[in-house]
Design an enzyme around this catalytic site. Structure first.
Site, short mmCIF file in Angstrom:
data_model
loop_
_atom_site.label_atom_id
_atom_site.label_comp_id
_atom_site.label_asym_id
_atom_site.label_seq_id
_atom_site.Cartn_x
_atom_site.Cartn_y
_atom_site.Cartn_z
N ALA A 1 16.44 -11.41 10.26
CA ALA A 1 15.23 -11.99 9.41
C ALA A 1 15.67 -11.92 8.22
O ALA A 1 15.21 -12.80 7.13
CB ALA A 1 14.17 -11.29 9.81
N LYS A 2 16.18 -10.80 7.75
CA LYS A 2 16.71 -10.52 6.28
C LYS A 2 17.66 -11.63 5.90
O LYS A 2 17.70 -12.11 4.54
CB LYS A 2 17.12 -9.14 5.86
CG LYS A 2 15.69 -8.10 6.07
CD LYS A 2 14.70 -8.38 5.13
CE LYS A 2 13.50 -7.31 5.12
NZ LYS A 2 12.32 -7.77 4.38
N SER B 1 0.70 -1.27 -0.19
CA SER B 1 -0.14 -0.18 -0.12
C SER B 1 0.76 1.20 0.00
O SER B 1 0.30 2.60 -0.25
CB SER B 1 -0.81 -0.04 1.31
OG SER B 1 -0.19 0.09 2.45
N TYR C 1 16.21 -7.00 12.41
CA TYR C 1 15.49 -6.70 11.12
C TYR C 1 16.72 -7.53 10.12
O TYR C 1 16.43 -8.42 9.44
CB TYR C 1 15.78 -5.41 10.77
CG TYR C 1 15.23 -5.27 9.40
CD1 TYR C 1 14.24 -5.01 8.67
CD2 TYR C 1 16.52 -4.65 8.35
CE1 TYR C 1 13.84 -4.74 7.48
CE2 TYR C 1 15.93 -4.36 7.31
CZ TYR C 1 14.71 -4.46 6.62
OH TYR C 1 14.66 -4.06 5.32
#
Length: 252
Positions: A154-155, A16, A151
């Site tokens: 996780a990446k 979005s 972060y």
């Protein structure tokens, strides 16, 4: 260049705003039929008003039940899926020793498990017609230190998933690849906020840390995504491409 994406059924998570929205717009320009998943209803409503024909699904992809239902809604609407873009992500916490384990779990659910699960669901559909593409949006900090550890961890897992899954499903005509953006400037992103708060500091960061001498744009990431999803990239399998103006310090 005609990328032959007209009529392709594309699902973009976190679509979005920011990079996700840019990717959705790029696929629409190529004539694809696009659905997006996002948490915020306001952003989705704006998206529907501004992009004709977009199919918007409100869901939190960090929640297993919600992402399953969102995927079912996409398939019900489009009949199949040709391209999945796992873009949803975010970060929280601070230094490793200052961040609770719960924040690491949340980061893995949002950034990694959502991509893993949706990729499994999409690949099962793609196998039926022996073709498809999955694109995982990670980060240059999935390969090297920088930013928030929750972060980055996780990446890094996402980059590993990209390679392992790619090797499994290429025999079914499905290509899995990734994009590792560097610092991308857009109105709803953290870099824009930082630039407004301290322009001198951020301009110095750009000068010292990004060899190209500027921030990247959403469009530059989106252009890479539509290329990787197309048959023009047919021999690219299991790769995660840096899109960073030279910012990454990794040499592989």
């Amino acid at each position: 260049m005609d990328l032959h994406l007209k009529g392709k059924k594309v699902l973009v998570t976190g679509g979005s705003k920011g990079i996700g929205r840019g990717i959705a717009e790029a696929f629409i320009r190529e004539g694809a039929e696009v659905g997006v998943i996002a948490r915020g209803t306001e952003g989705l409503n704006n998206l529907k008003e501004e992009l004709t024909g977009i199919y918007a699904i409100q869901a939190d992809v960090s929640n297993e039940t919600e992402r399953e239902e969102a995927f079912k809604a996409f398939i019900k609407n489009f009949g199949t899926i040709d391209i999945l873009v796992n873009n949803a992500g975010g970060s929280s916490g601070g230094k490793t020793m200052e961040t609770p384990v719960s924040s690491f779990r949340e980061a893995m659910e949002l950034n990694y498990f959502s991509a893993l699960h949706l990729s499994q669901l999409a690949a099962a559909e793609m196998k039926k017609h022996k073709s498809g593409a999955v694109i995982n949006i990670s980060s240059i900090f999935g390969r090297e230190s920088g930013g928030k550890p929750s972060y980055n961890n996780a990446k890094a897992a996402m980059i590993s998933l990209t390679k392992s899954m790619a090797d499994e499903v290429i025999q079914d005509g499905i290509r899995v690849n990734g994009i590792a953006p560097g610092s991308i400037l857009h109105p709803t992103g953290n870099w824009q906020k930082r630039l407004e708060e301290n322009p001198e500091k951020i301009n110095r960061f750009v000068e010292e840390q990004i060899p190209a001498g500027r921030f990247g744009t959403v469009e530059e990431v989106a252009d890479t995504a539509v290329f990787l999803a197309s048959e023009r990239a047919s021999w690219i399998v299991g790769a995660t491409l840096n899109v960073d103006g030279g910012q990454s310090r990794s040499n592989f």
